[in-house]
Write a protein that holds these residues in place. Structure first.
Motif, PDB file in Angstrom:
ATOM      1  N   ALA A  66      32.676  12.305  28.802  1.00 52.06           N
ATOM      2  CA  ALA A  66      32.325  12.495  30.323  1.00 52.06           C
ATOM      3  C   ALA A  66      32.391  11.480  30.995  1.00 52.06           C
ATOM      4  CB  ALA A  66      30.801  13.151  30.225  1.00 52.06           C
ATOM      5  N   ARG A  67      32.312  10.089  31.046  1.00 50.38           N
ATOM      6  CA  ARG A  67      32.851   8.931  31.584  1.00 50.38           C
ATOM      7  C   ARG A  67      34.244   9.107  32.093  1.00 50.38           C
ATOM      8  NH1 ARG A  67      28.849   3.914  31.110  1.00 50.38           N
ATOM      9  NH2 ARG A  67      29.933   3.285  32.974  1.00 50.38           N
ATOM     10  N   ALA A  68      35.057   9.302  30.850  1.00 49.24           N
ATOM     11  CA  ALA A  68      36.343   9.079  31.315  1.00 49.24           C
ATOM     12  C   ALA A  68      36.961  10.275  32.153  1.00 49.24           C
ATOM     13  CB  ALA A  68      36.931   9.236  29.933  1.00 49.24           C
ATOM     14  N   THR A  69      36.258  11.706  31.916  1.00 48.78           N
ATOM     15  CA  THR A  69      36.546  12.786  32.681  1.00 48.78           C
ATOM     16  C   THR A  69      36.157  12.501  34.412  1.00 48.78           C
ATOM     17  OG1 THR A  69      34.591  14.007  32.329  1.00 48.78           O
ATOM     18  CG2 THR A  69      36.638  14.396  30.903  1.00 48.78           C
ATOM     19  N   ALA A  70      34.987  11.779  34.527  1.00 47.76           N
ATOM     20  CA  ALA A  70      34.460  11.445  35.750  1.00 47.76           C
ATOM     21  C   ALA A  70      35.248  10.537  36.453  1.00 47.76           C
ATOM     22  CB  ALA A  70      32.974  10.905  35.570  1.00 47.76           C
ATOM     23  N   PRO A 106      42.999  24.512  27.657  1.00 49.07           N
ATOM     24  CA  PRO A 106      42.718  23.374  28.020  1.00 49.07           C
ATOM     25  C   PRO A 106      43.706  22.476  27.259  1.00 49.07           C
ATOM     26  CG  PRO A 106      41.005  23.962  26.203  1.00 49.07           C
ATOM     27  CD  PRO A 106      41.834  25.428  26.678  1.00 49.07           C
ATOM     28  N   ALA A 107      43.902  21.308  27.999  1.00 50.02           N
ATOM     29  CA  ALA A 107      44.955  20.374  27.386  1.00 50.02           C
ATOM     30  C   ALA A 107      44.373  19.434  26.167  1.00 50.02           C
ATOM     31  CB  ALA A 107      45.448  19.406  28.501  1.00 50.02           C
ATOM     32  N   ALA A 108      43.179  19.186  25.937  1.00 50.15           N
ATOM     33  CA  ALA A 108      42.487  18.543  25.118  1.00 50.15           C
ATOM     34  C   ALA A 108      41.061  19.296  24.375  1.00 50.15           C
ATOM     35  CB  ALA A 108      41.996  17.124  25.531  1.00 50.15           C
ATOM     36  N   ILE A 109      41.114  19.340  23.206  1.00 49.16           N
ATOM     37  CA  ILE A 109      39.851  19.925  22.719  1.00 49.16           C
ATOM     38  C   ILE A 109      39.019  18.983  21.648  1.00 49.16           C
ATOM     39  CG2 ILE A 109      39.107  21.804  21.300  1.00 49.16           C
ATOM     40  CD1 ILE A 109      41.600  23.642  22.432  1.00 49.16           C
ATOM     41  N   PHE A 110      37.953  18.969  22.021  1.00 48.00           N
ATOM     42  CA  PHE A 110      37.140  18.029  21.030  1.00 48.00           C
ATOM     43  C   PHE A 110      36.060  18.989  20.140  1.00 48.00           C
ATOM     44  CE2 PHE A 110      38.275  15.259  24.384  1.00 48.00           C
ATOM     45  CZ  PHE A 110      38.510  14.304  23.774  1.00 48.00           C
ATOM     46  N   LEU A 111      36.066  18.897  18.933  1.00 47.98           N
ATOM     47  CA  LEU A 111      35.446  19.623  18.060  1.00 47.98           C
ATOM     48  C   LEU A 111      34.701  18.731  17.158  1.00 47.98           C
ATOM     49  CD1 LEU A 111      37.847  22.379  17.023  1.00 47.98           C
ATOM     50  CD2 LEU A 111      36.245  22.699  18.566  1.00 47.98           C
ATOM     51  N   VAL A 112      33.512  18.294  17.763  1.00 50.28           N
ATOM     52  CA  VAL A 112      32.664  16.853  17.170  1.00 50.28           C
ATOM     53  C   VAL A 112      31.277  17.493  16.807  1.00 50.28           C
ATOM     54  CG1 VAL A 112      32.286  14.661  17.527  1.00 50.28           C
ATOM     55  CG2 VAL A 112      34.105  15.418  18.336  1.00 50.28           C
ATOM     56  N   ILE A 149      45.950  19.064  22.367  1.00 50.89           N
ATOM     57  CA  ILE A 149      45.393  17.951  21.428  1.00 50.89           C
ATOM     58  C   ILE A 149      44.154  18.035  20.991  1.00 50.89           C
ATOM     59  CG2 ILE A 149      44.976  15.520  21.347  1.00 50.89           C
ATOM     60  CD1 ILE A 149      47.157  14.576  23.303  1.00 50.89           C
ATOM     61  N   GLN A 150      43.988  18.048  19.586  1.00 50.00           N
ATOM     62  CA  GLN A 150      42.845  18.138  19.149  1.00 50.00           C
ATOM     63  C   GLN A 150      42.044  17.134  18.498  1.00 50.00           C
ATOM     64  OE1 GLN A 150      41.603  22.883  18.356  1.00 50.00           O
ATOM     65  NE2 GLN A 150      43.200  22.163  16.793  1.00 50.00           N
ATOM     66  N   ILE A 151      40.998  16.768  18.764  1.00 50.13           N
ATOM     67  CA  ILE A 151      40.128  15.651  18.093  1.00 50.13           C
ATOM     68  C   ILE A 151      38.956  16.291  17.344  1.00 50.13           C
ATOM     69  CG2 ILE A 151      39.125  13.516  18.239  1.00 50.13           C
ATOM     70  CD1 ILE A 151      41.002  13.054  20.622  1.00 50.13           C
ATOM     71  N   VAL A 187      40.992   9.310  22.349  1.00 50.14           N
ATOM     72  CA  VAL A 187      40.318   9.848  23.036  1.00 50.14           C
ATOM     73  C   VAL A 187      40.646   9.736  24.796  1.00 50.14           C
ATOM     74  CG1 VAL A 187      37.863   9.850  24.353  1.00 50.14           C
ATOM     75  CG2 VAL A 187      38.079   9.885  21.971  1.00 50.14           C
ATOM     76  N   ASP A 188      41.075   8.447  25.156  1.00 50.74           N
ATOM     77  CA  ASP A 188      41.505   8.416  26.433  1.00 50.74           C
ATOM     78  C   ASP A 188      42.817   8.789  26.625  1.00 50.74           C
ATOM     79  OD1 ASP A 188      39.289   6.970  27.388  1.00 50.74           O
ATOM     80  OD2 ASP A 188      40.075   5.062  26.781  1.00 50.74           O
ATOM     81  N   GLU A 189      43.796   8.863  25.588  1.00 51.26           N
ATOM     82  CA  GLU A 189      44.909   9.533  25.540  1.00 51.26           C
ATOM     83  C   GLU A 189      44.906  10.986  25.782  1.00 51.26           C
ATOM     84  OE1 GLU A 189      48.542  11.083  22.370  1.00 51.26           O
ATOM     85  OE2 GLU A 189      47.086   9.166  21.888  1.00 51.26           O
ATOM     86  N   ALA A 190      43.877  11.579  25.146  1.00 48.02           N
ATOM     87  CA  ALA A 190      44.016  13.164  25.208  1.00 48.02           C
ATOM     88  C   ALA A 190      43.299  13.315  26.691  1.00 48.02           C
ATOM     89  CB  ALA A 190      42.992  13.667  24.251  1.00 48.02           C
ATOM     90  N   ILE A 191      42.418  12.547  27.273  1.00 51.29           N
ATOM     91  CA  ILE A 191      41.932  12.824  28.553  1.00 51.29           C
ATOM     92  C   ILE A 191      42.945  12.774  29.581  1.00 51.29           C
ATOM     93  CG2 ILE A 191      40.290  12.423  30.271  1.00 51.29           C
ATOM     94  CD1 ILE A 191      38.473  11.735  27.891  1.00 51.29           C
ATOM     95  N   GLY A 192      43.866  11.574  29.423  1.00 46.51           N
ATOM     96  CA  GLY A 192      44.997  11.447  30.068  1.00 46.51           C
ATOM     97  C   GLY A 192      46.017  12.402  30.384  1.00 46.51           C
TER      98      GLY A 192
END
Length: 246
Positions: free
Chosen positions: A73-77, A141-147, A167-169, A34-39
């Motif tokens: 959201a905390r990581a993106t903030a 987008p650079a990271a996509i979350f489908l959760v 990067i897709q998670i 998760v942090d890798e994708a947001i980074g």
């Protein structure tokens, strides 16, 4: 008796977690990424797209997804990365907006929060799919979350996301849709990994203790099952008799 035993294990596990004892939890690749994708999104200046499924808040997978959204959201903030959360269901939309707003406040960055980050698209399944797919292609987008809980739209969204190079998670507990995510996403949370995410990411003692107690209970059940098979193979019927109910 089994309920009492599980309660004892649960209380002991929560107590151990609260006392500061290190609780071992196996690594979950999708959550570690998760942090890798947001980074990565932060480095190249592109947004993070998070789709919390297509169902309402009465679906347990949606609740688990909103918990993961709070961490994202905390990581993106924290990193100052743009976040986009399209929604199909009105109740999920309201819950997602509150989760994101709370995450930005918790990180001390309310100035970065914008109402349009969490947006409502449409309740129609394939109109929503088409709109989100178009957004992926247009904004890349650079990271996509489908959760969350997905139906037929799972493969369409995942394939479109893969074509953008993001990067897709993904995370899903429905075995009918899991193969599509496994084939097209970089990381996939499978079954119980989705439900364990909130404890894994937050490291809250009560959640960690509960997870540990469940794992111990499962190990006991598996051990009893193996013992029962061996006993039955050897003709020892007394072991099965221990578990008969009136």
């Amino acid at each position: 008796m089994a309920s009492v035993l599980f309660l004892v294990i649960l209380l002991a596990s929560i107590g151990a977690a609260k006392s500061g004892k290190k609780i071992f939890i196996r690594r979950i690749a999708g959550l570690n990424a998760v942090d890798e994708a947001i980074g990565r999104a932060t480095e190249i200046g592109k947004k993070v797209l998070y789709v919390p499924g297509s169902q309402s808040m009465d679906e347990i997978q949606t609740i688990a997804s909103i918990a993961i959204l709070g961490h994202v959201a905390r990581a993106t903030a924290r990193y100052g990365t743009d976040l986009d959360v399209p929604n199909k269901d009105p109740l999920t939309f309201a819950s997602a907006r509150e989760a994101v707003r709370g995450a930005y406040l918790a990180e001390g960055r309310p100035d970065l929060y914008r109402e349009e980050m969490v947006n409502y698209v449409t309740y129609d399944q394939f109109a929503f799919t088409a709109a989100v797919s178009a957004r992926m292609i247009r904004e890349r987008p650079a990271a996509i979350f489908l959760v969350g809980y997905f139906f037929a739209e799972s493969l369409i969204l995942a394939e479109t996301g893969q074509s953008t190079g993001a990067i897709q998670i993904a995370g899903q507990a429905d075995p009918t849709q899991l193969p599509f995510f496994i084939a097209t996403c970089d990381y996939t949370l499978i079954g119980e990994e989705l439900y364990a995410a909130s404890a894994y990411l937050s490291r809250e003692p009560a959640l960690l203790g509960s997870m540990r107690a469940q794992d111990i209970a499962k190990a006991i059940v598996i051990l009893l099952g193996i013992t029962g098979i061996i006993a039955a193979s050897l003709g020892a019927t007394w072991f099965a008799g221990l578990f008969k109910t009136q």
